[in-house]
Design an enzyme around this catalytic site. Structure first.
Site, PDB file in Angstrom:
ATOM      1  N   SER A  88      43.836 -60.601  62.705  1.00 47.94           N
ATOM      2  CA  SER A  88      43.296 -61.826  62.145  1.00 47.94           C
ATOM      3  C   SER A  88      42.264 -61.605  61.041  1.00 47.94           C
ATOM      4  O   SER A  88      41.834 -62.557  60.394  1.00 47.94           O
ATOM      5  CB  SER A  88      42.659 -62.670  63.264  1.00 47.94           C
ATOM      6  OG  SER A  88      41.571 -61.969  63.879  1.00 47.94           O
ATOM      7  N   GLY A  90      40.356 -58.132  68.586  1.00 43.87           N
ATOM      8  CA  GLY A  90      40.597 -58.384  70.001  1.00 43.87           C
ATOM      9  C   GLY A  90      41.987 -57.950  70.423  1.00 43.87           C
ATOM     10  O   GLY A  90      42.261 -57.796  71.600  1.00 43.87           O
ATOM     11  N   GLY A  91      42.865 -57.773  69.424  1.00 45.25           N
ATOM     12  CA  GLY A  91      44.229 -57.331  69.688  1.00 45.25           C
ATOM     13  C   GLY A  91      44.839 -56.748  68.428  1.00 45.25           C
ATOM     14  O   GLY A  91      45.915 -57.150  68.000  1.00 45.25           O
ATOM     15  N   GLY A  92      44.109 -55.798  67.822  1.00 45.45           N
ATOM     16  CA  GLY A  92      44.591 -55.157  66.604  1.00 45.45           C
ATOM     17  C   GLY A  92      44.125 -55.811  65.322  1.00 45.45           C
ATOM     18  O   GLY A  92      44.592 -55.454  64.234  1.00 45.45           O
ATOM     19  N   SER A  93      43.192 -56.750  65.406  1.00 44.87           N
ATOM     20  CA  SER A  93      42.861 -57.579  64.248  1.00 44.87           C
ATOM     21  C   SER A  93      42.100 -56.877  63.134  1.00 44.87           C
ATOM     22  O   SER A  93      41.947 -57.438  62.051  1.00 44.87           O
ATOM     23  CB  SER A  93      42.070 -58.812  64.700  1.00 44.87           C
ATOM     24  OG  SER A  93      42.894 -59.676  65.438  1.00 44.87           O
ATOM     25  N   LYS A 132      34.027 -60.953  57.754  1.00 45.77           N
ATOM     26  CA  LYS A 132      34.978 -61.884  58.362  1.00 45.77           C
ATOM     27  C   LYS A 132      34.230 -63.112  58.850  1.00 45.77           C
ATOM     28  O   LYS A 132      33.100 -63.003  59.356  1.00 45.77           O
ATOM     29  CB  LYS A 132      35.688 -61.190  59.533  1.00 45.77           C
ATOM     30  CG  LYS A 132      36.751 -62.030  60.223  1.00 45.77           C
ATOM     31  CD  LYS A 132      37.389 -61.257  61.370  1.00 45.77           C
ATOM     32  CE  LYS A 132      38.513 -62.051  62.033  1.00 45.77           C
ATOM     33  NZ  LYS A 132      39.133 -61.310  63.149  1.00 45.77           N
TER      34      LYS A 132
END
Length: 557
Positions: A241, A262-265, A167
């Site tokens: 993301s 950071g939130g399900g990425s 990534k």
């Protein structure tokens, strides 16, 4: 507590209306608009909710039980791949190892095929939008070195000669780490820890993958590098993301990639693309060489075709590196009991109203996964409902405040260089009060303590990963995208708690909906018990049908 989820009241906005909305947020009346937006979304109830006596700091997570079968990282990775079943037509790590060992193909031939495939898939009107940057000549040189080691019978690890993708949120020497923006163009001088460890294992890094701009949205659309498209249906989102990281694995370009969560990425694109994604315990995998965007909830980690593939990469990239202080204080990672498919004694914590707050096909496939686990000996324990409003605002306040601070200099000097969705979220992050952030950190501490207490009675929590399969890409709204909080909520409903608490969570394919799109089931465990999640994930995986997406390449043919 009775399960409740507040409806999302914000309208779906795109085009000129979205531009006008963003301009209003950034103008003198922005504070008024933002206050109404957050108030309508339920923030006042959260602001008034006591955190009890929780101090405003995250305490170190308690160490897990010591591994009964200590092994070096290279040995753990080899163990995971040795446990893999015959790969059939799937280009798993085990398939690469077998193909190279039997001499039917070598890394140079494979990389040349992959370059041709990437050139085809990532160009023209039907491009998938997977990559931000590549250096094919460097890849071929790495392949030649790998081929020489394999011919000499001296592979560096089971990943020697295996293609991987990073990534564009992790440093790779000689490449810019754009974070999905159009203005971060300085080349990284050294490798991130994960990149260095993969290179030391002989893995061949194909390039840097597309991502949602600064990782601030779970949709996977990027206004600068193009929309990342799902190999199962290019008219559908990948999720984000870590959008390109998930789609590249699904499309057959690599059996493994690195994402960040950071939130399900990691878990969201894993679910929507039909692959496996692991968000390990907070700090389990060093963040050295990963620009700080949301340091209290961020994790870097593996995405892969199978659980065995992910277990191998987890083994190789985890552990202290002498730089990331969080990683220094943790117990050694291990794969104890990994191959044991007998789940007798394992307790699955499920809140059924929460579990079933998803599309019917998603619920049905995730129930199939629970059935596979119980047929292997696990038992279900019903657990209380989570307070979703508290989880939502605690996570949103922390992640958006930290991202707003990380990007503050850029916002002051070049706000218009950000996409509209990023500008919206960064404006919300700047709108939070200092008291809101302290309140959120106290609730984070409280939620962590409560989850630790809950998990004295259960071993793993089970939910869907996302409440829906891959939504349609809003083609008319591209390249800017849209504000669609209903979709965001459906993608993030089940994933936030693991980021807030730092507990490990694994998304595993659980089958398909009636349209043939993948469904993911999520397993969340106690700190440092990734080995148990991976063990259970293997059971689900072996009970689940696996298909090949319509857009797919076969590098080992």
């Amino acid at each position: 507590m009775t399960y409740q989820r507040s409806p999302v009241k914000a309208p779906r906005v795109s085009g000129m209306a979205l531009k006008a909305f963003v301009n209003a947020l950034e103008s003198g009346v922005g504070s008024v608009v933002l206050e109404k937006l957050v108030r309508d979304s339920g923030i006042e109830r959260w602001r008034e909710l006591s955190a009890g006596d929780a101090p405003p700091l995250q305490f170190p997570l308690p160490p897990g039980a010591p591994g009964a079968e200590p092994q070096a990282p290279m040995e753990q990775a080899a163990r995971a791949i040795a446990a893999a079943p015959p790969p059939g037509e799937r280009a798993t790590v085990a398939a690469y190892v077998r193909a190279y060992r039997e001499g039917g193909v070598d890394p140079v031939t494979v990389m040349r095929r992959l370059h041709e495939s990437i050139d085809h898939l990532d160009s023209g009107r039907d491009r998938l939008g997977l990559f931000v940057s590549r250096k094919p000549d460097e890849v071929l040189r790495a392949a030649e070195a790998s081929a020489e080691r394999l011919r000499a019978g001296r592979p560096l690890s089971v990943l020697d000669g295996v293609p991987v993708v990073l990534k564009d949120e992790v440093d790779l020497a000689g490449f810019p780490t754009t974070l999905g923006t159009k203005f971060r163009d300085q080349l990284a001088a050294v490798d991130s820890t994960v990149a260095a460890r993969l290179k030391a294992a002989g893995a061949i890094i194909l390039g840097k993958a597309n991502m949602n701009e600064i990782g601030i949205n779970p949709i996977g659309l990027n206004p600068h590098h193009g929309a990342a498209r799902n190999p199962w249906n290019r008219g559908r989102i990948t999720g984000g993301s870590s959008s390109g990281s998930g789609a590249a694995v699904a499309a057959g370009l690599c059996p493994l990639s690195i994402g960040a969560d950071g939130g399900g990425s990691i878990r969201i694109p894993a679910a929507l693309c039909g692959i496996v994604g692991l968000k390990a315990t907070w700090g389990r995998i060093p963040e050295t060489g990963v620009p700080p965007l949301c340091w209290n909830v961020a994790h870097v980690g593996p995405m892969g075709l199978t659980v065995d593939d992910v277990a191998a990469m987890y083994a190789l990239v985890s552990g202290p590196d002498g730089h990331d202080i969080v990683a220094e204080t943790q117990p050694a990672h291990h794969l104890s009991g990994y191959e044991n498919a007998d789940l007798t004694g394992v307790r699955l914590g499920i809140c059924w109203p929460y579990f079933e707050d998803a599309d019917a096909d998603v619920v049905a496939r995730c129930r199939d996964a629970v059935r596979a686990l119980t047929e292997a000996g696990a038992t279900v324990v019903e657990i209380p409902a989570p307070d979703l409003n508290t989880v939502l605002w605690t996570h949103s306040c922390i992640i958006l405040s930290e991202m707003a601070e990380a990007m503050l200099t850029h916002v002051k000097t070049r706000a218009s260089d950000f996409g509209l969705d990023s500008r919206t979220n960064l404006a919300i992050g700047r709108h939070f009060r200092a008291t809101d952030l302290v309140h959120a950190l106290r609730h984070r501490h409280r939620l962590t303590r409560e989850l630790l207490s809950l998990m004295k009675d259960v071993d793993v929590l089970v939910t869907p990963t996302t409440a829906t399969t891959a939504p349609v890409i809003p083609e008319a709204a591209l390249p800017d995208g849209e504000s669609n909080l209903q979709v965001v909520d459906a993608l993030m409903r089940f994933v936030r708690v693991a980021n807030l608490t730092g507990f490990p969570a694994l998304s595993v394919p659980a089958g398909y909906d009636r349209a043939g799109l993948p469904v993911g089931v999520q397993l969340t465990g106690r700190p440092f018990e990734e080995h148990l999640l991976l063990r259970l994930g293997r059971v689900v995986e072996r009970a689940t049908e696996h298909r090949r997406p319509p857009i797919h390449v076969s590098a080992l043919r």
